[in-house]
Motif scaffolding. Structure first.
Motif, PDB file in Angstrom:
ATOM      1  N   TYR A  10      41.360  40.145   4.014  1.00 36.44           N
ATOM      2  CA  TYR A  10      41.240  39.654   5.268  1.00 36.44           C
ATOM      3  C   TYR A  10      39.636  39.220   5.597  1.00 36.44           C
ATOM      4  N   SER A  11      39.547  37.936   5.881  1.00 33.37           N
ATOM      5  CA  SER A  11      38.148  37.247   6.078  1.00 33.37           C
ATOM      6  C   SER A  11      37.997  36.305   7.173  1.00 33.37           C
ATOM      7  N   LEU A  12      36.946  35.849   7.312  1.00 32.02           N
ATOM      8  CA  LEU A  12      36.548  34.778   8.262  1.00 32.02           C
ATOM      9  C   LEU A  12      35.944  33.701   7.630  1.00 32.02           C
ATOM     10  N   SER A  13      36.597  32.288   7.945  1.00 35.08           N
ATOM     11  CA  SER A  13      36.038  31.251   7.017  1.00 35.08           C
ATOM     12  C   SER A  13      34.660  30.939   7.165  1.00 35.08           C
ATOM     13  N   THR A  14      33.748  31.659   8.095  1.00 32.22           N
ATOM     14  CA  THR A  14      32.460  31.367   8.002  1.00 32.22           C
ATOM     15  C   THR A  14      31.538  32.506   7.904  1.00 32.22           C
ATOM     16  N   CYS A  15      32.096  33.537   7.201  1.00 33.80           N
ATOM     17  CA  CYS A  15      31.475  34.782   6.973  1.00 33.80           C
ATOM     18  C   CYS A  15      30.921  34.791   5.391  1.00 33.80           C
ATOM     19  N   ALA A  16      29.599  34.777   5.391  1.00 37.26           N
ATOM     20  CA  ALA A  16      28.920  34.887   3.903  1.00 37.26           C
ATOM     21  C   ALA A  16      29.472  36.112   3.025  1.00 37.26           C
ATOM     22  N   ILE A  17      29.407  37.083   3.735  1.00 37.81           N
ATOM     23  CA  ILE A  17      29.897  38.534   3.034  1.00 37.81           C
ATOM     24  C   ILE A  17      31.321  38.375   2.550  1.00 37.81           C
TER      25      ILE A  17
END
Length: 85
Positions: A10-17
């Protein structure tokens, strides 16, 4: 490794991590399902957020589930869960 474990990111499209975790999985040839929560419509975001909160009550990203929950970019925990040496 015996049998592929079910892996969901589960992620965010703008999240570098989040991108770092995705890269780690790809580099190790791990098949995974990625859900970029911020790209879902509002109804899907709500349902998905409730699902994530079952594993990660803080609702932080990335949330990586490898038949167990791993928060953030913790390579040692990911390797252990995936059976990578």
């Amino acid at each position: 490794m015996e049998g592929q474990k079910r892996v969901r990111l589960y992620s965010l499209s703008t999240c570098a991590i989040c991108k770092g975790v995705k890269k780690f999985l790809e580099e190790h040839g791990i098949a995974f399902e990625q859900i970029e929560v911020d790209l879902l419509d509002s109804g899907e975001q709500w349902v998905t957020s409730k699902e994530i909160k079952r594993y990660n009550p803080a609702l932080t990203f990335p949330t990586l589930i490898i038949e167990e929950v791993i928060l953030g970019h913790d390579e040692e925990s990911m390797k252990k869960a995936l059976g990578i040496t």
